[in-house]
Write an enzyme that holds these catalytic residues in place. Structure first.
Site, short mmCIF file in Angstrom:
data_model
loop_
_atom_site.label_atom_id
_atom_site.label_comp_id
_atom_site.label_asym_id
_atom_site.label_seq_id
_atom_site.Cartn_x
_atom_site.Cartn_y
_atom_site.Cartn_z
CB THR A 148 -79.49 97.49 -42.79
OG1 THR A 148 -78.92 98.44 -41.90
CG2 THR A 148 -80.16 98.19 -43.96
CB VAL A 149 -79.43 92.99 -45.03
CG1 VAL A 149 -79.91 91.99 -46.07
CG2 VAL A 149 -78.69 94.15 -45.70
CE LYS A 202 -70.66 96.16 -53.04
NZ LYS A 202 -71.33 97.47 -52.87
P1 NDP Z 1 -75.83 95.81 -39.86
O1 NDP Z 1 -74.63 96.39 -39.19
O2 NDP Z 1 -77.03 96.66 -40.01
O3 NDP Z 1 -76.27 94.51 -39.04
C1 NDP Z 1 -75.36 93.57 -38.59
C2 NDP Z 1 -76.10 92.58 -37.69
O4 NDP Z 1 -75.19 91.57 -37.32
C3 NDP Z 1 -76.64 93.19 -36.41
O5 NDP Z 1 -77.91 92.68 -36.12
C4 NDP Z 1 -75.64 92.73 -35.34
O6 NDP Z 1 -76.21 92.51 -34.06
C5 NDP Z 1 -75.21 91.39 -35.90
N1 NDP Z 1 -73.86 91.03 -35.49
C6 NDP Z 1 -72.71 91.69 -35.77
N2 NDP Z 1 -71.67 91.05 -35.19
C7 NDP Z 1 -72.20 89.98 -34.55
C8 NDP Z 1 -71.64 88.95 -33.75
N3 NDP Z 1 -70.34 88.90 -33.51
N4 NDP Z 1 -72.47 88.01 -33.25
C9 NDP Z 1 -73.81 88.07 -33.49
N5 NDP Z 1 -74.39 89.02 -34.23
C10 NDP Z 1 -73.59 89.98 -34.75
O7 NDP Z 1 -75.33 95.23 -41.25
P2 NDP Z 1 -76.13 95.19 -42.64
O8 NDP Z 1 -77.43 94.51 -42.44
O9 NDP Z 1 -76.10 96.53 -43.27
O10 NDP Z 1 -75.16 94.27 -43.53
C11 NDP Z 1 -75.07 92.87 -43.34
C12 NDP Z 1 -74.22 92.28 -44.46
O11 NDP Z 1 -74.86 92.50 -45.71
C13 NDP Z 1 -72.81 92.86 -44.57
O12 NDP Z 1 -71.92 91.86 -44.96
C14 NDP Z 1 -72.97 93.89 -45.69
O13 NDP Z 1 -71.76 94.13 -46.38
C15 NDP Z 1 -73.97 93.18 -46.58
N6 NDP Z 1 -74.73 94.08 -47.42
C16 NDP Z 1 -75.38 95.14 -46.89
C17 NDP Z 1 -76.09 96.00 -47.68
C18 NDP Z 1 -76.83 97.14 -47.11
O14 NDP Z 1 -77.48 97.88 -47.87
N7 NDP Z 1 -76.82 97.35 -45.77
C19 NDP Z 1 -76.14 95.81 -49.15
C20 NDP Z 1 -75.44 94.63 -49.62
C21 NDP Z 1 -74.76 93.81 -48.78
P3 NDP Z 1 -76.84 93.73 -33.21
O15 NDP Z 1 -78.05 94.17 -33.97
O16 NDP Z 1 -77.19 93.13 -31.89
O17 NDP Z 1 -75.77 94.76 -33.14
N1 HSE Z 2 -72.07 100.72 -48.81
C1 HSE Z 2 -72.50 100.10 -50.02
C2 HSE Z 2 -72.89 101.16 -51.05
C3 HSE Z 2 -73.73 99.22 -49.82
O1 HSE Z 2 -72.86 102.35 -50.76
O2 HSE Z 2 -73.19 100.77 -52.16
C4 HSE Z 2 -73.37 97.82 -49.46
O3 HSE Z 2 -72.68 97.17 -50.48
#
Ligand code: NDP
Ligand code: HSE
Length: 435
Positions: A13-14, A203
């Site tokens: 996602t990010v 947080k």
């Molecule tokens: P996602 O689950 O959407 O994406 C995670 C990514 O990491 C995927 O591309 C995945 O690969 C890759 N990944 C996971 N494990 C491994 C590994 N062992 N080796 C290599 N690649 C790996 O997560 P988000 O983007 O939602 O979140 C990322 C971070 O940002 C988290 O720490 C989250 O807490 C933080 N965050 C997220 C927010 C949000 O709105 N989503 C908001 C604020 C913070 P693959 O695609 O191949 O599965």
């Molecule tokens: N799951 C969180 C929320 C987003 O609902 O605010 C990532 O921090």
């Protein structure tokens, strides 16, 4: 112009939005950083998984370590504890700065990571870890470095704010809103971390550590989620001029830091009462600045990527021009108070037999434990029908709002109320925030 090599770990996602914006905004980011930000590669689990079409698939790799080895800045957006922690430590060992959005990791292993970054003389940035796009980490670490913070109150979880807001505006029950939020993709398939308050607690630990220059671990934050909130709790709050919000609260007390996450009655006149849907907001009270509020999108790919990229620009400009990110400051070393020591105002709804002297009995129990009452409301009499269908015992509901009391005194009061013959039951106990 210098080239700064960037490694991206994670393309979900990010991460996918960071990759897109690094490409689309390349000229502006370069001008601000004073260096070309060159995306060397993107580590993922599955190279063949579907991705945002803006992502250059030739950059994908499953070999995160090789990517880290050749990077100046590592952006960790995989989430979870391992292997994220090991990769970040690996980055520091190779002399790379790290930008992460991983609050769970920071709350669990922050001290280890800060120390490793300082030892390696590189940056650790994490604006995205708290409230997504909302620049509250920068606000606490830099903008308010000249002030003395007394309290931080935040709506830092968008999922729970969306659920409580829908319950409030539509009169729905928790389970129904959660199911709809999952269907719409607002809530995760496993909503535990959000609805049980764990995401907010991580947080809260980060915010409290920054605000009070002391280490606050996630397991020192007293957490209660929102599963037990019913539409009748919400309706009672509305009638009394409040909204129920999941509040992450970090307060400076005379004897230490109080850090809690839990459902809280927020008066309609409080700025946090107007935060709707999945939005986040953090109110900071500081001695000189007085009250400030930071508001915006706490989640989502592009908003979170905005915060990540601001950190990348800062880290890159340090590589080019020297200097470093603010280090962890824990000089105040304040203790974190136990739940029993924490002090708050509470609202307690008690079902009582509608008999002579019951008010004296109930208020007397509060007084015995030193819990001062600020207001009592009594709702319409309810007649419990007997099995024969005839009117039985008359019961009424007393809503007692207290002045600030310790949790220990409140617990003792509740225990004695439960034992009292005059009390038919305790309907709800909830914290109350000042306007
Ligand atoms: P996602 O689950 O959407 O994406 C995670 C990514 O990491 C995927 O591309 C995945 O690969 C890759 N990944 C996971 N494990 C491994 C590994 N062992 N080796 C290599 N690649 C790996 O997560 P988000 O983007 O939602 O979140 C990322 C971070 O940002 C988290 O720490 C989250 O807490 C933080 N965050 C997220 C927010 C949000 O709105 N989503 C908001 C604020 C913070 P693959 O695609 O191949 O599965
Ligand atoms: N799951 C969180 C929320 C987003 O609902 O605010 C990532 O921090």
């Amino acid at each position: 112009m210098e080239d700064v090599r960037v490694a991206l770990l994670g393309c979900g996602t990010v991460g996918s939005q960071v990759a897109r914006l690094l490409d689309e905004q390349a000229a502006d980011l370069t001008a601000r950083a004073g260096a070309w930000l060159h995306l060397e590669g993107i580590a993922v689990r599955d190279i063949n998984a579907p991705r945002d079409q803006a992502v250059d698939r030739t950059l994908l790799t499953t070999d995160a370590s090789s990517l880290i080895d050749g990077a100046d800045i590592v952006i960790e957006l995989m989430g979870g504890i391992e292997p994220a922690r090991s990769y970040i430590l690996e980055a520091f060992e190779h002399g790379a700065s790290v930008v992460t959005g991983n609050k769970a990791l920071l709350a669990a292993h922050g001290p280890e990571l800060y120390e490793a970054a300082a030892r390696a003389d590189v940056d650790l940035y994490y604006e995205a870890a708290v409230a997504g796009a909302v620049p509250v980490v920068y606000g606490l670490r830099e903008s308010l470095a000249g002030d003395r913070i007394t309290a931080v109150l935040g709506i830092v979880n968008g999922t729970t704010n969306y659920i409580l807001d829908e319950m409030t505006t539509k009169g729905l029950e928790f389970d129904d809103v959660l199911a709809e939020a999952q269907r719409l993709g607002y809530a995760e398939a496993d909503p535990t971390a959000d609805v049980d308050g764990l995401d907010a607690a991580a947080k809260c630990a980060i915010l409290a550590s920054l605000a009070f220059h002391s280490r606050v671990a996630m397991d020192e934050v007293h957490v209660e989620g929102i599963r037990s909130i019913t539409s009748s709790d919400i309706a009672a709050a509305t009638r009394a001029g409040y909204v129920i919000k999941l509040i992450a609260s970090a307060k400076r007390r005379e004897n230490g830091i109080e850090a809690t996450v839990g459902p809280t009655l927020i008066p309609n006149s409080h700025p946090l009462a107007g935060v709707h849907g999945p939005f986040n907001a953090v109110v900071i009270e500081a001695e000189a600045a007085d009250r400030l509020m930071f508001y915006g999108r706490g989640a989502g790919g592009a908003p979170t990527a905005s915060a990540v990229l601001s950190d990348v620009v800062a880290a890159a400009s340090h590589i080019v021009e020297g200097g470093h990110a603010p280090r962890e400051l824990i000089y105040a070393d304040l203790p974190v108070l136990s739940l029993e020591e924490s002090v708050a105002r509470y609202q307690v709804e008690v079902a009582v037999d509608d008999t002579v002297g019951v008010l004296t009995e109930v208020s007397g129990i509060f007084a015995q434990h030193g819990v001062s009452i600020s207001a009592v409301a009594q709702d319409h009499e309810k007649i419990i029908k007997g099995e024969d269908g005839l009117p039985g015992q008359a019961v009424c509901h007393l809503t007692v709002t207290t002045h600030a009391a310790s949790h220990e005194a409140l617990e003792a009061t509740i225990a004695q109320l439960e034992d009292s013959d005059a009390v038919a039951g305790i309907n709800r106990v909830i914290r109350v925030e000042e306007a």
